[in-house]
Structures are given as C-alpha cells and as structure tokens.
Design an enzyme around this catalytic site. Structure first.
Site, PDB file in Angstrom:
ATOM      1  N   ASP A 115      14.367-116.597   1.901  1.00  0.00           N
ATOM      2  CA  ASP A 115      14.262-115.351   2.663  1.00  0.00           C
ATOM      3  C   ASP A 115      13.450-114.350   1.857  1.00  0.00           C
ATOM      4  O   ASP A 115      13.828-113.992   0.732  1.00  0.00           O
ATOM      5  CB  ASP A 115      15.666-114.799   2.941  1.00  0.00           C
ATOM      6  CG  ASP A 115      15.678-113.735   4.020  1.00  0.00           C
ATOM      7  OD1 ASP A 115      14.593-113.320   4.449  1.00  0.00           O
ATOM      8  OD2 ASP A 115      16.779-113.310   4.422  1.00  0.00           O
ATOM      9  N   ASP A 163       9.677-114.404   8.011  1.00  0.00           N
ATOM     10  CA  ASP A 163      10.097-114.168   6.632  1.00  0.00           C
ATOM     11  C   ASP A 163      11.200-115.099   6.139  1.00  0.00           C
ATOM     12  O   ASP A 163      11.800-114.825   5.095  1.00  0.00           O
ATOM     13  CB  ASP A 163      10.559-112.711   6.464  1.00  0.00           C
ATOM     14  CG  ASP A 163      11.730-112.370   7.387  1.00  0.00           C
ATOM     15  OD1 ASP A 163      12.025-113.169   8.289  1.00  0.00           O
ATOM     16  OD2 ASP A 163      12.329-111.301   7.193  1.00  0.00           O
ATOM     17  N   GLU A 164      11.480-116.199   6.838  1.00  0.00           N
ATOM     18  CA  GLU A 164      12.537-117.075   6.357  1.00  0.00           C
ATOM     19  C   GLU A 164      12.323-118.509   6.834  1.00  0.00           C
ATOM     20  O   GLU A 164      11.710-118.758   7.866  1.00  0.00           O
ATOM     21  CB  GLU A 164      13.918-116.575   6.788  1.00  0.00           C
ATOM     22  CG  GLU A 164      14.101-116.439   8.279  1.00  0.00           C
ATOM     23  CD  GLU A 164      15.498-115.983   8.663  1.00  0.00           C
ATOM     24  OE1 GLU A 164      16.475-116.319   7.939  1.00  0.00           O
ATOM     25  OE2 GLU A 164      15.628-115.313   9.701  1.00  0.00           O
TER      26      GLU A 164
END
Length: 361
Positions: free
Chosen positions: A13, A111-112
């Site tokens: 993350d 973002d992950e």
C-alpha cells in the site's frame, strides 16, 4: 525454521499516494500540509481525494468537503486532481512489483496490490519490495504480510507509514480481538451497527460467534452470516489471483456548483452523464444488464436507485432506461450531484466479482 518454502500474501500500500506524487512534482511541498481534491478551489463543491500526513493532523480526511478541509487546515496547499499523473505513477509501481522474484501481483487500485510469493523470509522480501519501489518510483510504501488476503490487507494498517507488519492465524486474535468490528476490512458502519444489535461489538466476539445460534444467519442470511463469522477469524482466500481485471461497470458523476432546480436542467444533466457512460460501455463491447442512479439533494441527502434491465447493447434502449430511472428523482428538490452507472455482463473468463467477496477476494 523449516527449510520448506512458505506461501505468503503481501499487501503493498503506497503511503499517502496522491499527495506523495504531487510532492515529487513540487519538492517544495515536502513536509507541508497538502490537500488534493476537485479543481483545487475550496470555494467550489468538491471533496478531498487525499491529504498528506501533515494535513491529516488537522483532521482532514478523504471524502471530506473541500471547503471544510480548508477551514480545518487554513495553511494547507490545495491542489487539483491530476488523474494522468497518478495513473503513470501507479503503472510504474505495479511494473516494479511484477519484476520482483517469483511475484504474482493482483492489482487492487492505483495505490495498492496483493503480491503472492513463496519465500522463507517474508519480512526480508517485503523490505526488498519497499526498496525496489522507492528506487524505481521515489515513492514509499507499507507492506502487510499474511497467510490470507484479509490478514495481509489488515496488517498493512499496522505498518504505516513505511513499515512492515505480519498478521497470521497465530497472532490474529491477540492483535485484533479487542478491536471494534468496524476496523475489519469488509465491515462498514451499517454492518457494525447490525452486529452490535446482536451483542457483537469486537472482532473477537465476532470470531467466537456461532452463525446459527448467535443470530448471524437470521440477520444476514445463510451465506453472509457464516462469512462474517469467518471474517472475524481473518480467514478467506489464500491465493493471489493475477487474472487481468475487467470492469463490472462504468460510472460517471458530477457535483454541480449551483443546484439543479428545473426539470429541463436535470434531464440535460442526465443526458450528458449518459453520453459519457455509454461511450465507456461501448469501448468495452459488452452488453448492459443493470443501471444505477445516484442523486444528492441539497443540502446533503443522497439516494441511490437501481434497475435491472434486459441484456442489451442498444444505445437508445439503455438511454431510455436511464431516463426512466431519472423519473424517480423527487420534483421540487434542488439537486447538487448526479451519478449514473451501467453494469455490464461479465465475460466468462473474468475473475469473479472484481470486488471483495465472501472469500476475501
């Protein structure tokens, strides 16, 4: 330790991703409160997309109206959203993850991502991932390590920022047992309130619950009731799936700077959103099977209407069904936001769901 290689799930993350990308472009913003949202104007109706840790210290959070965020952090630098920049940065991160030895990568969003790997030292592998991402993109990330996707996802929160944390069956209840159910991935405020009504307020109590005798099945049904009990243990899928992601639907929404008050205004707005959604759907080449309309009345009351439709790829038919759905908008109520979504038939080879499911993913 056994010399046999172990299968691990890593949840990677990126820390304050959007704000971090903006700081890379404008290094003078480092260490300052940064808020990203809308067109960067707090006088307009828009919400916070992300806030730097410095801005979060003032109580600013994602989804907060931009004008309220500006009041909470009057010294903050407010920037407009730049989707292209964030997509490019995300692509570089995901390429870096895929380049790691033995990695299977399941992208969750900008973002992950989950990373599946066979390794005897998951912490060392996680640290190597962090170094690789930082060297390639100059972005920091946190990594959760787990023996299920759920546990890895939850673990990441304990590693932020820039850290590594492990959650497995061995320490799950020790770490999570006394925490409120709302802190569990997959349980929101509504579900936590329904669990509380059953006398279940902590994750440990959820793990100890018998789905049949403690009311979970009666409250949530024969499938979701046992799933929530399973979630209390952090159980679920253990295999990272890198099947290419396919969108289940496309949606567009607009917050209007001035309330829509006249029926012709609302119909024109619906038609504009419909044109955008239908263009996105046409590019997919799959038929539409369902529609959803989101309406936010002034001052801030949101309603969502859904409609299943007969499978069709006919532009005019879908538009007509969208306009029928719009007929549910209450007359004489000012509208500040409209959103349209078209659900498409999923291809047979697509990963089922593409959203968190009863087994974690």
């Amino acid at each position: 330790m056994s010399q046999r290689s172990h299968g691990w799930v890593l949840h990677v993350d990126l820390d304050q991703f959007i704000a971090a990308v903006e700081v890379l472009r404008r290094p003078e913003l480092a260490g300052k409160p940064v808020i990203v949202g809308g067109r960067g104007d707090p006088n307009e109706r828009a919400v916070v997309s992300t806030a730097s840790y410095e801005a979060r210290a003032f109580g600013v959070g994602s989804g907060m109206p931009l004008r309220i965020a500006a009041r909470k952090a009057p010294e903050a630098i407010i920037l407009p959203v730049d989707h292209e920049a964030y997509t490019a940065a995300s692509d570089a991160v995901m390429a870096t993850l895929r380049a790691q030895p033995g990695a299977t990568v399941q992208v969750l969003g900008w973002d992950e991502a989950f990373v599946g790997v066979e390794t005897d030292d998951a912490e060392a592998y996680a640290r190597a991932v962090q170094r690789a991402v930082l060297e390639r993109t100059r972005l920091h990330c946190s990594v959760g390590i787990g023996d299920t996707l759920v546990r890895a996802k939850v673990a990441t929160g304990f590693g932020k920022p820039q850290g590594v944390f492990r959650l497995t069956a061995a320490n799950w209840l020790e770490v999570m047992g006394d925490r409120p159910t709302i802190e569990m991935w997959g349980i929101g405020s509504k579900i936590s309130r329904r669990l509380a009504a059953l006398g279940i307020t902590t994750i440990g109590e959820l793990a100890a619950a018998n789905p049949e005798t403690d009311g979970l099945v009666a409250e949530f049904g024969p499938r979701m009731g046992p799933w929530y009990a399973q979630l209390g243990h952090g159980e679920g899928a253990r295999v990272v799936d890198d099947t290419p992601w396919v969108a289940r639907g496309h949606s567009r929404e607009t917050t209007y700077q001035h309330d829509l008050t006249e029926p012709p205004q609302i119909e024109a707005a619906i038609r504009e959103l419909a044109a955008q959604v239908l263009a996105d759907v046409a590019a997919e080449g799959r038929p539409v099977v369902g529609l959803a309309l989101k309406v936010r009345y002034a001052p801030f009351i949101t309603k969502t209407f859904t409609k299943k439709i007969a499978e069709t790829a006919d532009h005019d038919v879908v538009l007509a069904r969208m306009l029928e759905l719009a007929g549910r908008i209450e007359p004489d109520r000012p509208v500040r936001l409209l959103g349209l979504r078209a659900e498409m038939r999923m291809p047979d080879e697509a990963r089922d769901g593409h959203t968190p499911t009863r087994s974690g993913w």
